[in-house]
Design a protein around this motif. Structure first.
Motif, mmCIF file in Angstrom:
data_model
loop_
_atom_site.group_PDB
_atom_site.id
_atom_site.type_symbol
_atom_site.label_atom_id
_atom_site.label_comp_id
_atom_site.label_asym_id
_atom_site.label_seq_id
_atom_site.Cartn_x
_atom_site.Cartn_y
_atom_site.Cartn_z
ATOM 1 N N LEU A 1 120.442 28.174 35.228
ATOM 2 C CA LEU A 1 121.828 28.086 35.663
ATOM 3 C C LEU A 1 122.709 27.558 34.543
ATOM 4 N N ALA A 2 124.021 27.601 34.780
ATOM 5 C CA ALA A 2 124.957 27.063 33.797
ATOM 6 C C ALA A 2 124.682 25.583 33.563
ATOM 7 N N VAL A 3 124.220 24.910 34.628
ATOM 8 C CA VAL A 3 123.812 23.511 34.522
ATOM 9 C C VAL A 3 122.417 23.384 35.144
ATOM 10 N N GLY A 4 121.398 23.144 34.319
ATOM 11 C CA GLY A 4 120.041 22.981 34.822
ATOM 12 C C GLY A 4 119.383 24.304 35.173
ATOM 13 N N SER A 5 118.278 24.227 35.919
ATOM 14 C CA SER A 5 117.548 25.414 36.340
ATOM 15 C C SER A 5 117.053 25.231 37.766
ATOM 16 N N LEU A 6 116.821 26.344 38.447
ATOM 17 C CA LEU A 6 116.384 26.331 39.829
ATOM 18 C C LEU A 6 115.141 27.193 39.967
ATOM 19 N N ARG A 7 114.155 26.713 40.745
ATOM 20 C CA ARG A 7 112.950 27.475 40.997
ATOM 21 C C ARG A 7 112.718 27.613 42.487
ATOM 22 N N ALA A 8 112.168 28.764 42.870
ATOM 23 C CA ALA A 8 111.693 28.973 44.238
ATOM 24 C C ALA A 8 110.233 29.361 44.148
ATOM 25 N N ASP A 9 109.369 28.632 44.832
ATOM 26 C CA ASP A 9 107.934 28.895 44.817
ATOM 27 C C ASP A 9 107.439 29.127 46.240
ATOM 28 N N LEU A 10 106.701 30.216 46.434
ATOM 29 C CA LEU A 10 106.083 30.458 47.727
ATOM 30 C C LEU A 10 105.003 29.403 47.956
ATOM 31 N N VAL A 11 105.080 28.710 49.096
ATOM 32 C CA VAL A 11 104.113 27.643 49.366
ATOM 33 C C VAL A 11 103.296 27.892 50.637
ATOM 34 N N GLN A 12 103.803 28.734 51.541
ATOM 35 C CA GLN A 12 103.055 29.066 52.745
ATOM 36 C C GLN A 12 103.362 30.490 53.173
ATOM 37 N N PHE A 13 102.389 31.124 53.791
ATOM 38 C CA PHE A 13 102.630 32.416 54.419
ATOM 39 C C PHE A 13 101.654 32.610 55.570
ATOM 40 N N LYS A 14 102.002 33.525 56.469
ATOM 41 C CA LYS A 14 101.090 33.955 57.525
ATOM 42 C C LYS A 14 101.529 35.330 58.011
ATOM 43 N N GLY A 15 100.633 36.013 58.673
ATOM 44 C CA GLY A 15 100.961 37.305 59.266
ATOM 45 C C GLY A 15 101.059 38.456 58.292
ATOM 46 N N LEU A 16 100.421 38.361 57.098
ATOM 47 C CA LEU A 16 100.454 39.473 56.154
ATOM 48 C C LEU A 16 99.742 40.687 56.746
ATOM 49 N N LYS A 17 100.236 41.858 56.436
ATOM 50 C CA LYS A 17 99.618 43.090 56.932
ATOM 51 C C LYS A 17 98.321 43.389 56.194
ATOM 52 N N HIS A 18 98.278 43.054 54.891
ATOM 53 C CA HIS A 18 97.116 43.380 54.074
ATOM 54 C C HIS A 18 96.454 42.104 53.569
ATOM 55 N N SER A 19 95.214 42.212 53.155
ATOM 56 C CA SER A 19 94.521 41.075 52.568
ATOM 57 C C SER A 19 95.239 40.653 51.295
ATOM 58 N N PHE A 20 95.154 39.377 50.969
ATOM 59 C CA PHE A 20 95.857 38.826 49.801
ATOM 60 C C PHE A 20 94.822 38.468 48.742
ATOM 61 N N PRO A 21 94.685 39.306 47.710
ATOM 62 C CA PRO A 21 93.635 39.068 46.702
ATOM 63 C C PRO A 21 93.981 37.932 45.758
ATOM 64 N N ILE A 22 92.984 37.136 45.417
ATOM 65 C CA ILE A 22 93.154 36.087 44.425
ATOM 66 C C ILE A 22 92.205 36.341 43.261
ATOM 67 N N VAL A 23 92.459 35.704 42.138
ATOM 68 C CA VAL A 23 91.657 35.886 40.928
ATOM 69 C C VAL A 23 90.715 34.701 40.781
ATOM 70 N N PHE A 24 89.424 34.981 40.695
ATOM 71 C CA PHE A 24 88.430 33.920 40.539
ATOM 72 C C PHE A 24 88.051 33.783 39.074
ATOM 73 N N ASP A 25 87.918 32.546 38.600
ATOM 74 C CA ASP A 25 87.478 32.298 37.235
ATOM 75 C C ASP A 25 86.016 32.701 37.092
ATOM 76 N N ASN A 26 85.678 33.288 35.934
ATOM 77 C CA ASN A 26 84.284 33.668 35.682
ATOM 78 C C ASN A 26 83.454 32.425 35.369
#
Length: 264
Positions: free
Chosen positions: A239-264
């Protein structure tokens, strides 16, 4: 904080030409976002929820977006925003849009009905008790319906780094042309549903008007999950002064599976 929910739902907008057969979302889907300055100072939260409703005898999707300040910010600048969109379950075209906000005492209460055959929007400004009819662009979306319509349209395989994507939106009493650039794929860390995970994402750079709010045209960065759900994971705004972030922190009811990346 005046732009709390506006930034969120305006930026989660991706465009592509042909709707996919398998929808990206369903009734019951719900997101919660944490809003913060510089990624650490908590400033507010926002939610988006999808339901099915009847509008003039037609079954439609009804999305409600809410945004509010929290904590210390709420003491000196209170925000309570509510956005609603009613749009066609099959085509995604919006029929009705509601914006009711209170941002530090600045209030709006606007209801918009869309006539797509005549390409017009009937804008009812309830606060000022005025109604006007305004011409719209073809295939116009409102600020909320655009995200859900385009989630069903994006084709990951067709995206190339540097592609610039455009779409039409009607907001309050104006038509807007919106453009963003595809920056490529990136695996990012997110903290969702109390789990610290890695997710494959698509990275975009929306173009905005530099000046009073945003530092420059390319002040925004958006990360969206690179799966069938196409959900917004993170938004960063300089922003003109500072910065703003939006982070997804919760969800439910997704239509499809939500894939995550696993460390090897």
């Amino acid at each position: 904080m005046k732009y709390l929910l506006t930034i969120l739902v305006f930026l989660v907008s991706l465009n592509a030409p042909n709707p996919q057969q398998d929808p990206a979302f369903q009734s019951g889907e719900w997101f919660k976002f944490k809003m913060s300055y510089s990624g650490w100072f908590k400033a507010g939260e926002a939610t988006l929820k999808v339901d099915e409703k009847k509008l003039n005898g037609k079954t439609v999707y009804h999305v409600v977006g809410k945004g509010k300040t929290t904590g210390a910010v709420n003491l000196f600048f209170k925000v309570r925003d509510r956005y609603e969109s009613y749009f066609d379950k099959e085509t995604g075209v919006p029929y009705k849009f509601i914006r009711k906000i209170d941002e530090g005492g600045h209030t709006k209460d606007i209801e918009i009905e869309f006539n797509h055959q005549e390409q017009k929007a009937i804008v009812n400004n309830k606060k000022h008790k005025k109604t006007k009819t305004i011409s719209t662009e073809k295939d116009v979306q409102d600020m909320v319906s655009m995200y859900y319509y385009l989630r069903n349209s994006i084709n990951i395989d067709d995206l190339k780094i540097g592609d610039e994507i455009t779409t039409n939106m009607f907001f309050d009493e104006e038509n807007y042309g919106f453009k963003l650039k595809y920056l490529g794929k990136e695996t990012i860390k997110v903290d969702i549903n109390d789990s610290d995970i890695k997710v494959k994402s698509l990275k975009f750079r929306p173009y905005v008007m530099a000046g009073r709010v945003f530092k420059e045209e390319e002040s925004l960065t958006l990360w969206v999950s690179a799966d069938k759900n196409k959900i917004p994971l993170k938004i960063k705004a300089d922003l003109a002064v500072g910065s703003l972030r939006a982070d997804l922190v919760q969800f439910k009811g997704l239509k499809h599976s939500f894939p995550i990346v696993f460390d090897n």
